[in-house]
Design a protein around this motif. Structure first.
Motif, PDB file in Angstrom:
ATOM      1  N   LYS A 219       0.830  -1.208   0.000  1.00 56.05           N
ATOM      2  CA  LYS A 219       0.000   0.000   0.000  1.00 56.05           C
ATOM      3  C   LYS A 219       0.862   1.255   0.000  1.00 56.05           C
ATOM      4  O   LYS A 219       0.587   2.224  -0.725  1.00 56.05           O
ATOM      5  N   ALA A 235      -5.309   0.243  -7.973  1.00 61.77           N
ATOM      6  CA  ALA A 235      -6.237  -0.697  -7.343  1.00 61.77           C
ATOM      7  C   ALA A 235      -5.975  -2.120  -7.811  1.00 61.77           C
ATOM      8  O   ALA A 235      -6.086  -3.079  -7.036  1.00 61.77           O
ATOM      9  N   THR A 236      -5.593  -2.261  -9.082  1.00 60.66           N
ATOM     10  CA  THR A 236      -5.275  -3.578  -9.625  1.00 60.66           C
ATOM     11  C   THR A 236      -4.072  -4.180  -8.909  1.00 60.66           C
ATOM     12  O   THR A 236      -4.067  -5.367  -8.569  1.00 60.66           O
ATOM     13  N   TYR A 237      -3.049  -3.356  -8.656  1.00 58.69           N
ATOM     14  CA  TYR A 237      -1.868  -3.836  -7.931  1.00 58.69           C
ATOM     15  C   TYR A 237      -2.252  -4.352  -6.541  1.00 58.69           C
ATOM     16  O   TYR A 237      -1.776  -5.407  -6.095  1.00 58.69           O
ATOM     17  N   MET A 238      -3.096  -3.593  -5.843  1.00 58.90           N
ATOM     18  CA  MET A 238      -3.491  -3.995  -4.493  1.00 58.90           C
ATOM     19  C   MET A 238      -4.318  -5.282  -4.516  1.00 58.90           C
ATOM     20  O   MET A 238      -4.140  -6.163  -3.675  1.00 58.90           O
ATOM     21  N   ASN A 239      -5.219  -5.402  -5.499  1.00 55.60           N
ATOM     22  CA  ASN A 239      -6.006  -6.627  -5.614  1.00 55.60           C
ATOM     23  C   ASN A 239      -5.119  -7.835  -5.900  1.00 55.60           C
ATOM     24  O   ASN A 239      -5.320  -8.926  -5.348  1.00 55.60           O
ATOM     25  N   ARG A 240      -4.124  -7.635  -6.753  1.00 53.89           N
ATOM     26  CA  ARG A 240      -3.190  -8.725  -7.053  1.00 53.89           C
ATOM     27  C   ARG A 240      -2.396  -9.118  -5.802  1.00 53.89           C
ATOM     28  O   ARG A 240      -2.119 -10.307  -5.569  1.00 53.89           O
ATOM     29  N   SER A 241      -2.007  -8.126  -4.996  1.00 57.92           N
ATOM     30  CA  SER A 241      -1.223  -8.416  -3.796  1.00 57.92           C
ATOM     31  C   SER A 241      -2.044  -9.248  -2.808  1.00 57.92           C
ATOM     32  O   SER A 241      -1.518 -10.171  -2.175  1.00 57.92           O
ATOM     33  N   VAL A 242      -3.322  -8.930  -2.679  1.00 59.29           N
ATOM     34  CA  VAL A 242      -4.189  -9.699  -1.783  1.00 59.29           C
ATOM     35  C   VAL A 242      -4.295 -11.140  -2.260  1.00 59.29           C
ATOM     36  O   VAL A 242      -4.198 -12.090  -1.463  1.00 59.29           O
ATOM     37  N   GLU A 243      -4.487 -11.331  -3.568  1.00 52.56           N
ATOM     38  CA  GLU A 243      -4.594 -12.676  -4.114  1.00 52.56           C
ATOM     39  C   GLU A 243      -3.285 -13.448  -3.952  1.00 52.56           C
ATOM     40  O   GLU A 243      -3.286 -14.632  -3.610  1.00 52.56           O
ATOM     41  N   LYS A 246      -2.642 -15.024  -0.562  1.00 52.59           N
ATOM     42  CA  LYS A 246      -3.497 -16.143  -0.160  1.00 52.59           C
ATOM     43  C   LYS A 246      -2.789 -17.483  -0.324  1.00 52.59           C
ATOM     44  O   LYS A 246      -3.282 -18.513   0.137  1.00 52.59           O
ATOM     45  N   VAL A 259       2.585  -9.365  -8.925  1.00 57.29           N
ATOM     46  CA  VAL A 259       1.782  -8.179  -8.631  1.00 57.29           C
ATOM     47  C   VAL A 259       2.074  -7.042  -9.605  1.00 57.29           C
ATOM     48  O   VAL A 259       1.147  -6.418 -10.153  1.00 57.29           O
TER      49      VAL A 259
END
Length: 271
Positions: A219, A235-243, A246, A259
């Motif tokens: 972030k 936002a795409t970078y952050m979504n990729r980082s969350v995935e 996992k 990412v």
């Protein structure tokens, strides 16, 4: 994860700790509380409620030797010898008083509790709870008489929210125990006295904390990217980082490539 459905307060003692800078002093108890079933249930709710959803844990630490951490030594003494509970609880209150030097720190009751049957990460263990009540609420008291009701007011502690608290579980002693912490009152510089000065804890090195640290790092990195990286792309970078987080295990090189994709951003992130 903490589960306190079967937890039982074996004993609890209360001291009053004031602000040292304001010379408010202390009032120390010699004996634990005497509680009936109703009081025990109310006190249990007051103590346990803030910790039910806790996943972020700490441990006592010291730069050179964990035994030099004052609170760690006190807690270890109680876990080793239950008969020392009352005496050591007074030492804990005195130590808290020594740390209560910021002028905005309010005096209040310090509850020290020995709690059995706590379940954490699938293991039953005992815990020591430290809770400080600084905020007072006004309660209306109604008393019925021959012609109706009389009303009066009393000041007391609301059982709906702990101002400051921690649970220290008798697990991983050699690593500074597992400690859950809450502080619902102070958010400025004076807040540090509870976590840093009094408890002297640091985030526990577990998968949850490491995941949170990596998300915070991502972030921070994404927020500093130049303007040509638009909001959608960030936002795409952050979504990729969350995935990516996992996965069961995470390699920093693979994570960065997954990412951020472009060699330039991957290199900057790794730096």
């Amino acid at each position: 994860m903490i589960q306190l459905y079967d937890a039982h307060i074996q004993e609890c003692i209360v001291h009053w700790v004031g602000n040292k800078t304001n010379d408010e002093g202390m009032r120390l108890s010699k004996e634990p509380l005497t509680m009936n079933e109703v009081t025990m249930k109310a006190l249990s709710n007051y103590f346990y409620k803030p910790f039910v959803a806790k996943e972020y844990f700490y441990s006592f630490y010291h730069q050179t030797n964990i035994d030099l951490n004052t609170m760690y030594s006190y807690i270890k003494e109680i876990f080793t010898d239950n008969n020392s509970f009352c005496e050591v609880s007074s030492d804990i209150a005195r130590f808290l008083y020594e740390q209560s030097i910021h002028p905005r720190i309010r005096g209040g009751e310090l509850y020290v509790a020995y709690i059995n049957n706590c379940l954490i990460d699938g293991k039953y263990t005992e815990a020591i709870g430290l809770f400080k009540s600084e905020s007072k609420d006004t309660f209306l008291m109604l008393h019925q008489n021959d012609v109706g009701f009389e009303i009066s007011s009393e000041s007391g502690v609301s059982i709906n929210k702990v101002d400051k608290g921690c649970l220290i579980f008798n697990i991983e002693k050699e690593n500074g125990y597992i400690v859950a912490v809450v502080d619902n009152t102070n958010k400025g510089a004076e807040a540090k006295y509870w976590t840093d000065d009094f408890l002297h804890v640091c985030p526990r090195k577990d998968s949850f904390n490491q995941t949170q640290n990596m998300l915070s790092l991502c972030k921070s990195f994404v927020s500093q990217l130049p303007g040509e990286n638009g909001k959608v792309e960030k936002a795409t970078y952050m979504n990729r980082s969350v995935e990516a987080l996992k996965e069961e295990s995470v390699n920093i090189n693979t994570f960065a490539e997954r990412v951020f994709e472009t060699p330039k951003l991957v290199s900057e992130f790794k730096q």
